[in-house]
Design a protein around this motif. Structure first.
Motif, PDB file in Angstrom:
ATOM      1  N   LEU A 438       0.813  -1.218   0.000  1.00 58.70           N
ATOM      2  CA  LEU A 438       0.000   0.000   0.000  1.00 58.70           C
ATOM      3  C   LEU A 438       0.845   1.266   0.000  1.00 58.70           C
ATOM      4  O   LEU A 438       0.395   2.315  -0.474  1.00 58.70           O
ATOM      5  CB  LEU A 438      -0.935   0.003   1.218  1.00 58.70           C
ATOM      6  N   SER A 439       2.059   1.188   0.535  1.00 61.13           N
ATOM      7  CA  SER A 439       2.912   2.381   0.610  1.00 61.13           C
ATOM      8  C   SER A 439       3.553   2.717  -0.734  1.00 61.13           C
ATOM      9  O   SER A 439       4.152   3.781  -0.878  1.00 61.13           O
ATOM     10  CB  SER A 439       3.999   2.195   1.672  1.00 61.13           C
ATOM     11  N   ASN A 459       9.756   3.674   6.187  1.00 61.88           N
ATOM     12  CA  ASN A 459       8.302   3.714   6.004  1.00 61.88           C
ATOM     13  C   ASN A 459       7.741   2.293   5.933  1.00 61.88           C
ATOM     14  O   ASN A 459       7.427   1.776   4.860  1.00 61.88           O
ATOM     15  CB  ASN A 459       7.985   4.489   4.724  1.00 61.88           C
ATOM     16  N   THR A 460       7.623   1.655   7.101  1.00 62.26           N
ATOM     17  CA  THR A 460       7.170   0.270   7.188  1.00 62.26           C
ATOM     18  C   THR A 460       6.063   0.129   8.222  1.00 62.26           C
ATOM     19  O   THR A 460       5.867   1.007   9.076  1.00 62.26           O
ATOM     20  CB  THR A 460       8.326  -0.656   7.608  1.00 62.26           C
ATOM     21  N   ALA A 461       5.369  -1.001   8.176  1.00 62.61           N
ATOM     22  CA  ALA A 461       4.327  -1.267   9.161  1.00 62.61           C
ATOM     23  C   ALA A 461       4.896  -1.374  10.581  1.00 62.61           C
ATOM     24  O   ALA A 461       4.326  -0.790  11.514  1.00 62.61           O
ATOM     25  CB  ALA A 461       3.556  -2.531   8.781  1.00 62.61           C
ATOM     26  N   LEU A 522      -1.883   8.158   1.970  1.00 62.93           N
ATOM     27  CA  LEU A 522      -2.174   8.014   3.399  1.00 62.93           C
ATOM     28  C   LEU A 522      -0.973   7.412   4.129  1.00 62.93           C
ATOM     29  O   LEU A 522      -0.629   7.842   5.233  1.00 62.93           O
ATOM     30  CB  LEU A 522      -3.419   7.150   3.597  1.00 62.93           C
ATOM     31  N   CYS A 523      -0.328   6.425   3.516  1.00 61.52           N
ATOM     32  CA  CYS A 523       0.863   5.820   4.119  1.00 61.52           C
ATOM     33  C   CYS A 523       1.945   6.872   4.344  1.00 61.52           C
ATOM     34  O   CYS A 523       2.550   6.936   5.420  1.00 61.52           O
ATOM     35  CB  CYS A 523       1.409   4.703   3.233  1.00 61.52           C
ATOM     36  N   ASN A 524       2.186   7.683   3.326  1.00 61.59           N
ATOM     37  CA  ASN A 524       3.219   8.717   3.438  1.00 61.59           C
ATOM     38  C   ASN A 524       2.876   9.718   4.532  1.00 61.59           C
ATOM     39  O   ASN A 524       3.752  10.159   5.287  1.00 61.59           O
ATOM     40  CB  ASN A 524       3.392   9.450   2.105  1.00 61.59           C
TER      41      ASN A 524
END
Length: 580
Positions: A438-439, A459-461, A522-524
Motif C-alpha cells: 500500500l505504501s 516507512n514500514t508497518a 495516506l501511508c506517506n
C-alpha cells in the motif's frame, strides 16, 4: 481550512465584480494549497494571477485589492503578497488549537463528510474460483479495500463487487474430476484447490474419454442442466470459502454477499448484443460481432475492434463487463465506478467504458475509472514466483510473513509468553505485507522484500505500529485516562506547531486518497506524522512539562496523534497493537 479560505476569496472576488474591477462573467476555479515554507504562510492561492489578465491589472496590484476585499475571519492572522502575486495566509495559533481540540472531541476527528455523497461501486479482488488465490490477487484486494474504507469514512455509500471467475470451459473439466473422487467428500477433495486443478488438467490432457465427458459437462452446464448446476454450485461454494478465509486473515472487508461473478451476467449477454445492435454500434468482422471506436487505433491508424461475440457465438470478457456496467448503473444506481485491476488491462477498460456510454448502458455523467496497478516482483525484477518458477499461493506468503515476524518479535521481547508473541507476530506479519504494498504508488511495480518490510526503520508497518504503541505507552505507564484530559491546546514550541498543523491535514489526505485511489498518500502522511511526533516528543517533555497547562496540552496532542495513527492504519486495513 482550504475550503474556508476559498470561500473568503470568493466573497472578495464578488465584491470586486460589483465594483467593476473584475469582469462579471469571470468565474475562476480557486486553488488553495498548503505552503511548504511556513515562514511565508500556511496556505497560498494564485487566484490574483488567474484574474489579472481579464481584470487588466498586474497580479500584485490585483492581489492587494483582493486582500482589501477579504471579509474578517478569526482564523486568519495575516495575509501577505509573495512572488509574482501569490496571496499567502497565516493562520492564528489560537484557531489551530481550537481546531485540534474539536478533532480530539470528535469520533470522526473532524474529518468533514462529503457534501454530495455518492453511490460508488468498487470492483476489486476478482479471483478465479478454479484456483487458489495467489500473490497476483494481493494488490487488487488490499488496494481496493483501503480505498473503499476511506470513501466510506468520508460519507459515501460503497457497494463492493467481487467479480470472481466462476464460469467458463474449465469448469466442465473440474466437475468431471470432482465426480471421480471416490470418497464423495468434496470438502476434502478441494482442500488443495491448486493441486486439484493440476490433477484435473492432467486427466484432461491424458484421457480422451475424460476430455469428452468434460466437454459434455460444459454444454450441460451452459444449457442449465440441474444436476450439473448443482455440482458447479458446490464447487464454487467450497472454492469461495478458500477466498473468504484469506480475506478474513488479511482483514479485508469483502464478504460472500459482495460476490457477483461472471456467471451472474450469463443470461444477460445476449441482451447486451441486442442492445448494441439496436444502438447501431455492431459491425461484423470475420464472422465476429464487434464495436469499432475511432478513439482507439492500431499502429496503422485503423480503429481497434471491441469484440463482443465470437464467430462461433461465444462471448468474451468485454461482453460480461458491459453487462456488469449496465447492472451497476441501472440496478445499483452508481454515480461512480472504480475498477482495481492490473494496469495491463487499461486498453480493455477504456474501450468498454467508452462503449458502455455510447450504448446508454452507463449515464454520461457517471464517473468510470480503471485504477490500474503494477506487479509485485521478486529480487530479479520479474513477477514474484516460487524457487521452481511456480505461482506463489497467497496463504503461503502470509504464513512466511507471520513466521518471520514471530522470529523478529521474539528477539525483541523474549520475556513474553507464546500466546502473546504469536498474536503480535500475526498482526505484524500481515500488516507488513499489506503496508509494503500500500505504501507504493499503485501504478508502479515493486520488489517484494521480507527484510525491508519487517524493518523497524523507514516507512514500514513495524515502524508505524511501534509509533502508535509508543504514544499509547505514555498514558499506560502514567495511568492516565485520555478521556479525563482538559484545558486548551497550546502551540508555543515550533515542534508543537508542526505537529498540530500535520494533524489537521488528515482530512485533506483522505480526500486525495478517495479522489485518486492512491492509498500510498495516506501511508506517506502517517509516516511523516510519526516522524514529526518523534521530534515533538524529543524536544517537548510531556509528562515532565514545565507546568500543568503545558502538560495537559501536550498530552492532548499526543492522544490526538495516537487516534490519527490508529484511524489511518484502520483505513488501510491494519490493526494496531498496544505493545510490541
Amino acid at each position: 481550512m482550504k475550503e474556508r479560505i476559498a470561500a473568503l476569496l470568493n466573497t472578495a472576488i464578488d465584491a470586486l465584480r460589483q465594483q467593476g474591477v473584475v469582469p462579471a462573467d469571470t468565474a475562476p476555479s480557486i486553488q488553495v494549497e498548503r505552503t511548504r515554507d511556513k515562514t511565508h504562510g500556511d496556505f497560498a492561492s494564485n487566484v490574483a494571477m488567474m484574474l489579472a489578465k481579464p481584470a487588466g491589472k498586474k497580479p500584485r496590484d490585483l492581489a492587494e485589492l483582493l486582500i482589501g476585499a477579504l471579509p474578517a475571519d478569526d482564523a486568519i492572522a495575516s495575509t501577505v503578497i509573495a512572488g509574482p502575486g501569490f496571496i499567502n495566509f497565516f493562520i492564528t495559533e489560537d484557531f489551530l488549537g481550537k481546531q485540534l481540540k474539536a478533532a480530539l472531541a470528535d469520533s470522526h476527528l473532524c474529518v468533514p463528510r462529503a457534501r454530495k455523497p455518492q453511490t460508488i461501486v468498487v470492483d476489486y479482488s476478482g479471483p478465479n474460483l478454479a484456483k487458489e488465490m495467489h500473490v497476483g490477487h494481493l494488490r487488487s484486494t488490499i488496494i481496493g479495500d483501503a480505498v473503499v474504507r476511506t470513501l466510506e469514512f468520508l460519507g459515501h455509500t460503497l457497494i463492493r463487487q467481487n467479480h470472481v471467475g466462476d464460469w467458463g470451459t474449465q469448469f466442465g473439466m473440474l466437475i468431471a474430476y470432482l465426480e471421480e473422487q471416490p470418497s464423495g467428500d468434496n470438502e476434502t477433495a478441494l482442500a488443495d484447490l491448486e493441486g486439484f486443478y493440476r490433477a484435473a488438467k492432467m486427466r484432461f490432457d491424458e484421457s480422451t474419454e475424460f476430455a469428452d465427458r468434460a466437454r459434455k459437462l460444459v454444454v450441460a452446464l451452459q444449457s442449465g442442466d440441474a444436476a450439473c448446476l448443482e455440482k458447479w454450485s458446490e464447487f464454487n461454494r467450497i472454492s469461495l470459502s478458500h477466498c473468504l478465509e484469506v480475506y478474513k486473515r488479511l482483514d479485508v472487508s469483502l464478504t460472500a454477499d459482495n460476490v457477483r461473478g461472471e456467471s451472474a451476467y450469463n443470461d444477460d449477454l445476449s441482451k447486451v448484443i441486442s442492445a448494441l445492435e439496436e444502438a447501431k454500434l455492431l459491425k461484423e468482422d470475420n464472422g465476429a460481432q464487434c464495436v469499432f471506436l475511432d478513439e482507439f487505433k492500431n499502429k496503422e491508424g485503423e480503429p481497434l475492434p471491441v469484440i463482443v461475440q465470437k464467430a462461433d457465438g461465444g462471448y468474451l470478457y468485454a461482453t460480461s463487463d458491459l453487462a456488469a456496467l449496465r447492472y451497476r448503473q441501472h440496478t445499483l444506481h452508481a454515480n461512480r465506478m472504480l475498477y482495481f485491476v492490473d494496469q495491463r488491462q487499461a486498453l480493455h477498460f477504456n474501450q468498454v467504458f467508452t462503449v458502455s456510454k455510447l450504448a446508454g448502458f452507463v449515464n454520461v455523467d457517471t464517473q468510470l475509472a480503471h485504477m490500474g496497478f503494477g506487479t509485485m516482483n521478486g529480487a530479479d525484477g520479474r513477477p514474484f514466483k516460487t524457487r521452481d518458477g511456480g505461482t506463489v499461493k497467497l496463504v503461503d506468503l502470509l504464513d512466511e510473513a507471520e513466521q518471520r515476524a514471530l522470529t523478529l518479535v521474539k528477539s525483541k521481547n523474549p520475556e513474553l509468553d507464546d500466546e502473546t508473541l504469536h498474536n503480535i507476530a500475526k498482526t505484524v506479519g500481515i500488516a507488513s505485507v499489506k503496508y509494503a504494498d500500500l505504501s507504493k504508488n499503485r501504478s508502479s511495480d515493486y520488489i517484494f522484500n521480507f527484510d525491508l518490510m519487517l524493518s523497524f526503520e523507514g516507512n514500514t508497518a513495524p515502524y508505524l505500529l511501534y509509533a502508535y504503541t509508543r504514544v499509547a505507552s505514555i498514558f499506560r505507564k502514567a495511568e492516565i485516562d485520555p478521556a479525563t484530559l482538559t484545558g486548551d491546546i497550546i502551540l508555543d514550541a515550533e515542534q508543537e506547531q508542526e505537529l498540530g498543523n500535520k494533524l489537521l491535514q488528515f482530512g485533506e489526505v483522505l480526500n486525495s486518497v478517495g479522489e485518486k485511489g492512491l492509498p500510498n498518500l495516506l501511508c506517506n502522511y502517517l509516516y511523516e506524522l510519526a516522524g514529526i511526533f518523534s521530534s515533538f516528543y524529543e524536544h517537548c517533555p510531556v509528562l515532565t512539562a514545565e507546568n500543568e497547562a503545558q502538560r495537559a496540552s501536550r498530552l492532548q496532542l499526543s492522544w490526538l496523534t495516537a487516534r490519527t495513527l490508529q484511524t489511518g492504519l484502520s483505513l488501510l486495513g491494519i490493526n494496531t497493537l498496544e505493545r510490541m
